[in-house]
Design a protein around this motif. Structure first.
Motif, PDB file in Angstrom:
ATOM      1  N   ASP A   4       0.818  -1.227   0.000  1.00 46.43           N
ATOM      2  CA  ASP A   4       0.000   0.000   0.000  1.00 46.43           C
ATOM      3  C   ASP A   4       0.847   1.271   0.000  1.00 46.43           C
ATOM      4  N   HIS A   5       2.191   1.129   0.103  1.00 47.86           N
ATOM      5  CA  HIS A   5       3.076   2.295  -0.006  1.00 47.86           C
ATOM      6  C   HIS A   5       3.865   2.284  -1.322  1.00 47.86           C
ATOM      7  N   ILE A   6       3.456   1.417  -2.242  1.00 46.40           N
ATOM      8  CA  ILE A   6       4.100   1.361  -3.561  1.00 46.40           C
ATOM      9  C   ILE A   6       3.174   2.017  -4.580  1.00 46.40           C
ATOM     10  N   ARG A   7       3.741   2.809  -5.476  1.00 47.15           N
ATOM     11  CA  ARG A   7       2.976   3.407  -6.583  1.00 47.15           C
ATOM     12  C   ARG A   7       3.726   3.141  -7.895  1.00 47.15           C
ATOM     13  N   ASN A   8       3.081   2.457  -8.818  1.00 47.52           N
ATOM     14  CA  ASN A   8       3.678   2.197 -10.136  1.00 47.52           C
ATOM     15  C   ASN A   8       2.965   3.072 -11.167  1.00 47.52           C
ATOM     16  N   PHE A   9       3.716   3.918 -11.853  1.00 48.25           N
ATOM     17  CA  PHE A   9       3.083   4.835 -12.800  1.00 48.25           C
ATOM     18  C   PHE A   9       3.959   5.038 -14.020  1.00 48.25           C
ATOM     19  N   CYS A  10       3.343   5.551 -15.082  1.00 52.45           N
ATOM     20  CA  CYS A  10       4.114   5.885 -16.288  1.00 52.45           C
ATOM     21  C   CYS A  10       3.710   7.300 -16.721  1.00 52.45           C
ATOM     22  N   ILE A  11       4.416   7.808 -17.727  1.00 46.68           N
ATOM     23  CA  ILE A  11       4.086   9.133 -18.273  1.00 46.68           C
ATOM     24  C   ILE A  11       3.723   8.936 -19.730  1.00 46.68           C
ATOM     25  N   ILE A  12       2.530   9.393 -20.127  1.00 43.85           N
ATOM     26  CA  ILE A  12       2.158   9.300 -21.541  1.00 43.85           C
ATOM     27  C   ILE A  12       2.019  10.715 -22.115  1.00 43.85           C
ATOM     28  N   ALA A  13       2.544  10.877 -23.326  1.00 44.30           N
ATOM     29  CA  ALA A  13       2.542  12.209 -23.950  1.00 44.30           C
ATOM     30  C   ALA A  13       2.838  12.061 -25.425  1.00 44.30           C
ATOM     31  N   GLU A 181      -3.611   9.729  -5.702  1.00 41.30           N
ATOM     32  CA  GLU A 181      -4.598   9.264  -6.686  1.00 41.30           C
ATOM     33  C   GLU A 181      -4.293   7.912  -7.325  1.00 41.30           C
ATOM     34  N   VAL A 182      -2.995   7.571  -7.468  1.00 39.06           N
ATOM     35  CA  VAL A 182      -2.676   6.270  -8.087  1.00 39.06           C
ATOM     36  C   VAL A 182      -2.919   5.180  -7.051  1.00 39.06           C
ATOM     37  N   PRO A 183      -3.724   4.166  -7.378  1.00 43.23           N
ATOM     38  CA  PRO A 183      -3.989   3.109  -6.386  1.00 43.23           C
ATOM     39  C   PRO A 183      -2.757   2.238  -6.162  1.00 43.23           C
ATOM     40  N   PRO A 184      -2.599   1.684  -4.942  1.00 45.13           N
ATOM     41  CA  PRO A 184      -1.470   0.771  -4.707  1.00 45.13           C
ATOM     42  C   PRO A 184      -1.675  -0.519  -5.510  1.00 45.13           C
ATOM     43  N   PRO A 185      -0.592  -1.240  -5.820  1.00 49.41           N
ATOM     44  CA  PRO A 185      -0.754  -2.470  -6.620  1.00 49.41           C
ATOM     45  C   PRO A 185      -1.484  -3.563  -5.853  1.00 49.41           C
ATOM     46  N   LYS A 186      -2.281  -4.328  -6.593  1.00 49.30           N
ATOM     47  CA  LYS A 186      -2.915  -5.512  -6.005  1.00 49.30           C
ATOM     48  C   LYS A 186      -1.968  -6.674  -6.267  1.00 49.30           C
ATOM     49  N   GLY A 187      -2.121  -7.734  -5.570  1.00 48.32           N
ATOM     50  CA  GLY A 187      -1.247  -8.884  -5.781  1.00 48.32           C
ATOM     51  C   GLY A 187      -1.058  -9.632  -4.485  1.00 48.32           C
ATOM     52  N   ASN A 188      -0.851 -10.941  -4.596  1.00 49.14           N
ATOM     53  CA  ASN A 188      -0.755 -11.804  -3.427  1.00 49.14           C
ATOM     54  C   ASN A 188       0.617 -12.461  -3.403  1.00 49.14           C
ATOM     55  N   ASP A 189       1.372 -12.232  -2.328  1.00 51.96           N
ATOM     56  CA  ASP A 189       2.719 -12.809  -2.198  1.00 51.96           C
ATOM     57  C   ASP A 189       2.695 -14.336  -2.169  1.00 51.96           C
ATOM     58  N   ASP A 190       1.569 -14.912  -1.702  1.00 57.75           N
ATOM     59  CA  ASP A 190       1.510 -16.371  -1.520  1.00 57.75           C
ATOM     60  C   ASP A 190       0.986 -17.103  -2.752  1.00 57.75           C
ATOM     61  N   ALA A 191       0.485 -16.362  -3.754  1.00 59.67           N
ATOM     62  CA  ALA A 191      -0.024 -17.002  -4.978  1.00 59.67           C
ATOM     63  C   ALA A 191       1.150 -17.476  -5.845  1.00 59.67           C
ATOM     64  N   PRO A 192       0.888 -18.390  -6.819  1.00 66.36           N
ATOM     65  CA  PRO A 192       1.976 -18.791  -7.735  1.00 66.36           C
ATOM     66  C   PRO A 192       2.531 -17.572  -8.476  1.00 66.36           C
ATOM     67  N   LEU A 193       3.843 -17.593  -8.712  1.00 66.09           N
ATOM     68  CA  LEU A 193       4.523 -16.441  -9.308  1.00 66.09           C
ATOM     69  C   LEU A 193       4.043 -16.136 -10.727  1.00 66.09           C
ATOM     70  N   ARG A 194       3.704 -14.852 -10.973  1.00 63.73           N
ATOM     71  CA  ARG A 194       3.461 -14.349 -12.336  1.00 63.73           C
ATOM     72  C   ARG A 194       4.089 -12.966 -12.428  1.00 63.73           C
ATOM     73  N   ALA A 195       5.084 -12.825 -13.306  1.00 65.24           N
ATOM     74  CA  ALA A 195       5.742 -11.519 -13.491  1.00 65.24           C
ATOM     75  C   ALA A 195       5.704 -11.165 -14.970  1.00 65.24           C
ATOM     76  N   LEU A 196       5.317  -9.920 -15.287  1.00 62.70           N
ATOM     77  CA  LEU A 196       5.202  -9.459 -16.675  1.00 62.70           C
ATOM     78  C   LEU A 196       6.525  -8.840 -17.131  1.00 62.70           C
ATOM     79  N   ILE A 197       7.045  -9.317 -18.279  1.00 65.89           N
ATOM     80  CA  ILE A 197       8.238  -8.690 -18.872  1.00 65.89           C
ATOM     81  C   ILE A 197       7.767  -7.514 -19.721  1.00 65.89           C
TER      82      ILE A 197
END
Length: 600
Positions: A4-13, A181-197
């Motif tokens: 809840d203290h992580i924010r992932n964001f990008c800049i589009i322009a 305004e940016v929501p914190p990431p959802k995700g479960n540490d105990d679920a099977p690993l899925r990471a997006l390249i």
């Protein structure tokens, strides 16, 4: 850190609206870099990126920020490529975020690419934070642009953040808005690993370094990992996070952005959009949206000097290590000898590769006319894919030729409406619809063949609208049309490097233009050289390069006429024999001049 203290964001322009400058300011304000380390466009490491003012390669960086409430936050900025050719990479980077800063130039307003990336961000369900940049410019009109943004996404005009990234004005408000305004990431540490390249680069010591966003589960440096799309298994050489350089870490958990040094030898084994999972406890299904990137534009690349062939091959292999979208295979041409047939995402991608070959590898190269991939339906029902005009079979064996069509959006002031309509009609464009997203601005939608788009459409659009129009495009479908192969014959020999596929109505004009150019540039021989444009089974245009005359009658001062006739007859027979065995070399400048015909 807690999610809840992580924010992932990008800049589009849109290109040149200040995306990289804003990123620099955020890095400076959060203390990620010091004033001393500061250079313009920190995240744009290539000289070409700095010169062209456009991000070519995505990058990521982690910033630590203490908000006004005293809480420490981890902000992950995922920088996206800034050109329409790299649309797929942009879509994967957006999937790795929860929010996006929509940066709009205060003097130019909303542009076509801003809209295209905005729609992609909305599809990815991101929280949009609109920001008006460059309010310090004399031509800035922030109130009007704020109204445009309000009518576009509904954010009240008075709540749109107004900044000057260049002067560092009001940047703190942007950081605060990201936290609030940016929501914190959802995700479960105990679920099977899925990471997006979402991106990768090649490192000569660590192999392919994959940039990942962990959606579920946890990665440690000792895990055995599996790539779900390509099927490769690997043991990480190193994992870690992004400061301005790669910083090793013991683990990455759900919601975090970081890197995995895979040890793999090429980026083809580790593709953008793939899902990384644990080999021992694999995820049931990969993350959605992966597709293999398909080149849209093809061209031949040849060394000017034949002995540079090995160097060119080595340079292309090195570029391919970092760029999975670049494909190439060996090709030979009668006119240009040995070279490579290369596939690119678009014209801008092709231009970047060309410039990098010339600058970074110090090569003198010739790039042939760009062409697209055609679908050819044969008489027996077989469908062939043709990316080189020289490969097109004889007309009698073909049922139809299909070419790729694109959906294009042109965003322009209303005053250029007629000019754009005329230009697209000339390029075989089909009008689809129009919209007025803001006062005095119109968005025009067309269908247009990709072959018409790639040569000079963008340059003509910019010159006819004084630079005010902007363009975005995406693939629509393959459509059948009346297309023919236009061949150029020099001394009755076809020159494969000058063959093109054109619409039957354009064949005569294009053929005539090429022949007029070649006629002036091919050096004269001792025999007549015919140059012909050949299409649909007949010669449609012809010109002759006149022969040089040797005066065989110079020694005949007087005497019988029959002696003169005998000498002329002998010369005629010699020329005929010479023409049969004579080889006409097309000089380099003639070839380059023909390639530029479409640009004028």
């Amino acid at each position: 850190m807690k999610t809840d203290h992580i924010r992932n964001f990008c800049i589009i322009a849109h290109i040149d609206h200040g995306k990289s400058t804003l990123a620099d300011r955020l890095l400076l304000l959060t203390g990620t870099i010091t004033e001393r380390e500061m250079t313009g466009q920190v995240l744009d490491s290539m000289d070409l990126e700095r010169e062209k003012g456009v991000t070519i390669k995505a990058s990521a960086v982690r910033m630590n920020y203490t908000a006004r409430d005293g809480q420490a936050y981890e902000l992950n900025l995922i920088d996206t490529p800034g050109h329409v050719d790299f649309g797929y990479e942009v879509s994967r980077a957006l999937e790795a975020c929860e929010g996006a800063l929509l940066v709009v130039d205060a003097s130019q307003g909303v542009e076509a690419q801003t809209l295209a990336n905005l729609y992609s961000a909305l599809e990815a369900d991101l929280e949009i934070i609109p920001v008006i940049n460059k309010i310090d410019l004399p031509s800035a009109r922030p109130d009007e642009v704020a109204q445009e943004i309000e009518s576009l996404i509904g954010t009240p005009a008075d709540q749109v953040i107004r900044i000057s990234a260049k002067d560092g004005l009001n940047i703190e408000a942007v950081l605060q808005a990201i936290v609030n305004e940016v929501p914190p990431p959802k995700g479960n540490d105990d679920a099977p690993l899925r990471a997006l390249i979402f991106d990768s680069h090649y490192d000569s010591y660590k192999g392919v370094v994959a940039y990942v966003r962990v959606m579920d589960g946890r990665i440690t440096a000792t895990d055995s990992l599996h790539l779900m799309a390509t099927g490769f298994d690997l043991k990480p050489v190193e994992i870690g996070t992004f400061a301005l350089e790669l910083r090793p870490a013991a683990s990455l958990s759900a919601g975090e952005v970081g890197y995995i040094a895979t040890g793999l030898k090429t980026v083809h084994e580790c593709r953008v959009g793939d899902t990384i999972t644990n080999t021992l406890q694999p995820a049931a299904e990969p993350l959605p949206g992966y597709r293999k990137v398909k080149p849209m534009v093809y061209a031949g690349i040849y060394p000017v000097e034949g002995e540079d062939y090995g160097n060119l091959k080595e340079a292309l292999e090195k570029l391919q290590l970092n760029d999975a979208a670049l494909i190439f295979e060996p090709e030979t041409s009668q006119a240009l000898n040995f070279g490579f047939r290369c596939g690119f995402l678009g014209m801008f991608h092709m231009e970047i590769i060309q410039e990098r070959l010339e600058r970074e590898y110090d090569l003198d190269i010739i790039v042939t006319s760009p062409s697209v991939e055609y679908e050819v339906v044969m008489q027996d029902g077989e469908v062939r894919l043709i990316d080189s005009p020289a490969e097109l079979p004889e007309e009698m064996l073909i049922t139809q030729v299909r070419e790729p069509w694109m959906n294009i959006e042109i965003f322009t002031p209303v005053e250029f409406y007629g000019v754009i309509m005329e230009l697209t009609k000339k390029k075989r464009g089909v009008f689809v619809s129009q919209d007025y997203p803001a006062p005095n601005r119109v968005q025009l939608n067309f269908n247009i063949p990709l072959s018409e788009l790639i040569v000079d459409f963008f340059d003509l659009l910019k010159s006819k609208t004084r630079g005010y129009a902007s363009l975005d495009y995406q693939f629509d479908e393959y459509r059948a049309d009346d297309l023919v192969k236009l061949q150029i014959l020099v001394n009755d020999e076809p020159v494969d490097a000058l063959a093109t596929i054109v619409h039957r109505n354009d064949a005569y004009h294009k053929g005539q233009a090429i022949i007029s150019t070649l006629k002036d540039l091919i050096p004269r021989q001792l025999f007549l050289i015919p140059i012909q444009a050949y299409a649909s089974g007949r010669v449609i245009s012809r010109a002759n390069v006149k022969p040089m005359r040797k005066d065989v009658l110079a020694k005949c001062y007087g005497g019988d006429i029959t002696r003169k006739k005998k000498l002329l007859e002998k010369q005629k027979r010699g020329k005929k024999r010479m023409k049969m065995v004579g080889n006409v070399e097309i000089p380099q400048e003639a070839f380059l001049a023909v390639l530029r015909i479409g640009e004028e």
